[in-house]
Design a protein around this motif. Structure first.
Motif, PDB file in Angstrom:
ATOM      1  N   ALA A 102     -33.830 -33.475  12.654  1.00 23.76           N
ATOM      2  CA  ALA A 102     -32.181 -33.153  11.687  1.00 23.76           C
ATOM      3  C   ALA A 102     -30.107 -32.464  12.109  1.00 23.76           C
ATOM      4  CB  ALA A 102     -32.761 -32.197  10.753  1.00 23.76           C
ATOM      5  N   THR A 103     -29.488 -33.628  11.257  1.00 25.18           N
ATOM      6  CA  THR A 103     -28.581 -32.916  12.047  1.00 25.18           C
ATOM      7  C   THR A 103     -27.210 -32.160  10.968  1.00 25.18           C
ATOM      8  OG1 THR A 103     -28.363 -35.590  12.375  1.00 25.18           O
ATOM      9  CG2 THR A 103     -26.442 -34.719  12.476  1.00 25.18           C
ATOM     10  N   VAL A 104     -26.958 -30.958  11.943  1.00 23.53           N
ATOM     11  CA  VAL A 104     -26.541 -30.518  10.906  1.00 23.53           C
ATOM     12  C   VAL A 104     -25.007 -29.858  11.569  1.00 23.53           C
ATOM     13  CG1 VAL A 104     -25.960 -27.780  10.878  1.00 23.53           C
ATOM     14  CG2 VAL A 104     -28.182 -28.540  11.518  1.00 23.53           C
ATOM     15  N   TYR A 105     -24.357 -30.736  10.756  1.00 22.84           N
ATOM     16  CA  TYR A 105     -22.201 -30.705  11.032  1.00 22.84           C
ATOM     17  C   TYR A 105     -22.041 -29.415  10.726  1.00 22.84           C
ATOM     18  CZ  TYR A 105     -24.330 -35.024   9.854  1.00 22.84           C
ATOM     19  OH  TYR A 105     -24.879 -36.294   9.302  1.00 22.84           O
ATOM     20  N   SER A 106     -20.512 -28.661  11.430  1.00 22.28           N
ATOM     21  CA  SER A 106     -20.392 -28.062  10.662  1.00 22.28           C
ATOM     22  C   SER A 106     -18.770 -27.159  12.196  1.00 22.28           C
ATOM     23  CB  SER A 106     -21.097 -26.203  12.555  1.00 22.28           C
ATOM     24  OG  SER A 106     -21.161 -26.604  13.462  1.00 22.28           O
ATOM     25  N   ASP A 107     -18.218 -26.965  10.993  1.00 25.30           N
ATOM     26  CA  ASP A 107     -16.649 -26.897  12.246  1.00 25.30           C
ATOM     27  C   ASP A 107     -16.153 -25.675  12.261  1.00 25.30           C
ATOM     28  OD1 ASP A 107     -14.689 -25.737   9.554  1.00 25.30           O
ATOM     29  OD2 ASP A 107     -14.728 -28.220   8.468  1.00 25.30           O
ATOM     30  N   ARG A 108     -15.795 -24.949  12.759  1.00 24.36           N
ATOM     31  CA  ARG A 108     -15.905 -23.309  12.852  1.00 24.36           C
ATOM     32  C   ARG A 108     -14.549 -22.768  12.344  1.00 24.36           C
ATOM     33  NH1 ARG A 108     -14.801 -24.829  20.112  1.00 24.36           N
ATOM     34  NH2 ARG A 108     -16.717 -25.867  19.408  1.00 24.36           N
ATOM     35  N   GLY A 109     -13.645 -23.132  11.346  1.00 22.20           N
ATOM     36  CA  GLY A 109     -12.232 -22.950  11.369  1.00 22.20           C
ATOM     37  C   GLY A 109     -11.204 -22.283  12.160  1.00 22.20           C
ATOM     38  N   GLN A 110     -10.671 -21.781  11.608  1.00 28.17           N
ATOM     39  CA  GLN A 110      -9.935 -20.998  12.010  1.00 28.17           C
ATOM     40  C   GLN A 110      -8.900 -20.007  11.411  1.00 28.17           C
ATOM     41  OE1 GLN A 110      -9.299 -21.179  15.808  1.00 28.17           O
ATOM     42  NE2 GLN A 110      -7.413 -19.912  15.419  1.00 28.17           N
ATOM     43  N   GLY A 111      -9.268 -18.587  11.920  1.00 30.19           N
ATOM     44  CA  GLY A 111      -8.055 -17.378  11.235  1.00 30.19           C
ATOM     45  C   GLY A 111      -8.677 -17.738   9.518  1.00 30.19           C
ATOM     46  N   VAL A 112      -7.499 -17.953   8.516  1.00 27.30           N
ATOM     47  CA  VAL A 112      -8.005 -17.957   7.423  1.00 27.30           C
ATOM     48  C   VAL A 112      -9.067 -18.768   6.862  1.00 27.30           C
ATOM     49  CG1 VAL A 112      -5.775 -16.389   6.211  1.00 27.30           C
ATOM     50  CG2 VAL A 112      -5.617 -18.999   6.536  1.00 27.30           C
ATOM     51  N   ARG A 113      -9.174 -20.002   8.041  1.00 25.79           N
ATOM     52  CA  ARG A 113     -10.057 -20.574   7.269  1.00 25.79           C
ATOM     53  C   ARG A 113     -11.693 -20.821   8.273  1.00 25.79           C
ATOM     54  NH1 ARG A 113     -10.746 -25.863   9.505  1.00 25.79           N
ATOM     55  NH2 ARG A 113      -8.924 -25.230  11.309  1.00 25.79           N
ATOM     56  N   ALA A 114     -12.125 -20.840   6.562  1.00 29.44           N
ATOM     57  CA  ALA A 114     -13.861 -19.993   7.126  1.00 29.44           C
ATOM     58  C   ALA A 114     -14.375 -21.512   7.734  1.00 29.44           C
ATOM     59  CB  ALA A 114     -14.344 -19.451   5.648  1.00 29.44           C
ATOM     60  N   PRO A 115     -15.169 -21.162   8.680  1.00 35.62           N
ATOM     61  CA  PRO A 115     -16.673 -22.098   9.201  1.00 35.62           C
ATOM     62  C   PRO A 115     -17.465 -22.569   8.158  1.00 35.62           C
ATOM     63  CG  PRO A 115     -16.740 -20.342  10.174  1.00 35.62           C
ATOM     64  CD  PRO A 115     -15.914 -19.410   9.442  1.00 35.62           C
ATOM     65  N   VAL A 116     -17.214 -23.720   8.253  1.00 38.59           N
ATOM     66  CA  VAL A 116     -18.359 -24.144   7.073  1.00 38.59           C
ATOM     67  C   VAL A 116     -19.182 -25.083   7.474  1.00 38.59           C
ATOM     68  CG1 VAL A 116     -18.350 -26.527   5.730  1.00 38.59           C
ATOM     69  CG2 VAL A 116     -16.036 -24.999   5.629  1.00 38.59           C
ATOM     70  N   VAL A 117     -20.586 -25.097   7.046  1.00 42.45           N
ATOM     71  CA  VAL A 117     -21.954 -25.961   8.119  1.00 42.45           C
ATOM     72  C   VAL A 117     -22.628 -26.271   6.363  1.00 42.45           C
ATOM     73  CG1 VAL A 117     -24.185 -25.289   8.733  1.00 42.45           C
ATOM     74  CG2 VAL A 117     -22.209 -23.881   9.489  1.00 42.45           C
ATOM     75  N   PHE A 118     -22.839 -28.120   6.707  1.00 41.47           N
ATOM     76  CA  PHE A 118     -23.620 -28.680   5.845  1.00 41.47           C
ATOM     77  C   PHE A 118     -24.776 -29.731   6.749  1.00 41.47           C
ATOM     78  CE2 PHE A 118     -19.954 -30.893   6.933  1.00 41.47           C
ATOM     79  CZ  PHE A 118     -20.011 -31.969   7.006  1.00 41.47           C
ATOM     80  N   TYR A 119     -25.653 -29.777   6.059  1.00 46.64           N
ATOM     81  CA  TYR A 119     -27.042 -30.491   6.912  1.00 46.64           C
ATOM     82  C   TYR A 119     -27.576 -32.159   6.376  1.00 46.64           C
ATOM     83  CZ  TYR A 119     -28.324 -25.600   6.376  1.00 46.64           C
ATOM     84  OH  TYR A 119     -27.992 -24.327   7.179  1.00 46.64           O
ATOM     85  N   ASN A 120     -27.635 -32.787   7.624  1.00 46.20           N
ATOM     86  CA  ASN A 120     -28.642 -33.793   6.731  1.00 46.20           C
ATOM     87  C   ASN A 120     -30.490 -33.459   7.072  1.00 46.20           C
ATOM     88  OD1 ASN A 120     -29.844 -36.727   6.599  1.00 46.20           O
ATOM     89  ND2 ASN A 120     -28.662 -37.552   7.256  1.00 46.20           N
TER      90      ASN A 120
END
Length: 361
Positions: A102-120
């Motif tokens: 499986a692949t998990v995609y995630s960017d870490r965010g920064q400050g007021v911008r929240a991290p994002v996680v989604f999957y394949n």
């Protein structure tokens, strides 16, 4: 009453059952603008075994699915690097559709911008595992002290929960402690029946468990346990009272559970968190110190907490010390890139003992 942890010499101190994944991480760049990624090998169940091996020096193993293709080779190399003994059910990749790691995609965010996680997780090899795929008698022939699995693996298929229960029963027959991280993920349960199936499935699993890891949402949505009324919406999320109330309700419904633990986190921004942890053992309450974290990568912090706490319990520390080691290791893990530890035991013990961030000379 302390947990009845085996003290004899076992081939495995700790054995996890779960899915191995690879996470693509573009750092602070949003995924839609990303041009390059770091690749992290991870898995909620695997991370605990990797942390216990690499940082804490325990003999650990992972029972999981493996696919014979280049991504599988990458994953196997990282597992070896962390010193975890693998027990794989191998699958052949057809060159086009899978089965896949499986692949998990995630960017870490920064400050007021929240991290994002989604999957394949389409055609994921770990979802094809079933009862009978692992020779537990052979895997555990030299003895095992602690067996662990989690709710992410349980959500992947109808077969996985039965495999978890099979592994738990085999480990219990060995005299092992059984732990389970609820790790409720609504995105994973939604395609397979949502909260209704999650509750039915996780309750059957948790009936076999000694030690439960999970927060309020895990227990409410994953186990269907009702929590105490929260009277103040502005109440700090580091206040342990609501969590302890939830634990009492959970223990009434599952008298087999001896220990429950979780982290407490107040998120001020993507990079600034207040951090604490609590543990309940046979009716006694324990609360960690609190710290303000400057977070690099929050993913894996909870698994870091679980590993440190389990190490503390297995190494004979008193309950408060075990909790503090888990709290300290989870905190340190958020200061590294990736999902698994880069800490040393000395660093964890120093932070748990109150050492700050002064230069070490």
């Amino acid at each position: 009453m302390p947990l009845p942890i085996r003290t004899d010499d076992c081939a495995l101190d700790f054995l996890s059952l779960g899915a191995l994944i690879h996470r693509l991480d573009p750092g602070v760049t949003p995924f839609r603008k990303a041009r390059a990624f770091d690749v992290h090998v991870s898995g909620g169940e695997y991370n605990v075994a990797a942390n216990l091996s690499d940082c804490f020096g325990l003999r650990t193993g992972i029972a999981s699915a493996m696919v014979n293709y280049p991504v599988g080779e990458l994953v196997q190399a990282r597992v070896r690097e962390m010193g975890v003994t693998p027990f794989y059910k191998h699958f052949e990749h057809d060159g086009v559709r899978g089965p896949n790691i499986a692949t998990v995609y995630s960017d870490r965010g920064q400050g007021v911008r929240a991290p994002v996680v989604f999957y394949n997780r389409a055609n994921e090899a770990a979802s094809l595992l079933k009862v009978g795929d692992f020779d537990w008698a052979k895997i555990m022939a030299g003895g095992v002290r602690w067996f662990h699995s989690g709710g992410i693996f349980a959500a992947l298929s109808e077969n996985n929960p039965e495999l978890i229960i099979e592994g738990m029963k085999a480990a219990k027959a060995q005299g092992a402690i059984i732990s389970f991280d609820l790790n409720y993920r609504g995105k994973l349960w939604k395609p397979v029946g949502g909260d209704t199936r999650a509750v039915e499935t996780l309750r059957r699993i948790v009936a076999n468990v000694d030690c439960l890891i999970g927060n309020e949402e895990d227990m409410q949505k994953g186990l269907g346990v009702k929590g105490p009324e929260v009277t103040k919406k502005e109440e700090s999320k580091l206040n342990p009272d609501v969590f302890f109330g939830m634990i009492e309700n959970t223990a009434k419904e599952f008298p087999n559970i001896k220990l429950v633990a979780t982290t407490l986190r107040e998120t001020h921004s993507a990079n600034r968190h207040d951090w604490g942890a609590v543990l309940w053992l046979d009716g006694k309450r324990y609360v960690s110190p609190t710290a303000q974290l400057d977070v690099i990568d929050r993913i894996g912090g909870g698994d870091g907490f679980a590993a440190g706490t389990i190490y503390g319990l297995m190494s004979g520390r008193d309950t408060q010390q075990a909790l503090n080691l888990g709290w300290a290791h989870g905190a340190l893990l958020t200061t590294y890139h990736g999902d698994t530890t880069m800490a040393t035991l000395a660093e964890v013990e120093a932070f748990a003992g109150g050492t700050g961030a002064r230069v070490q000379r």
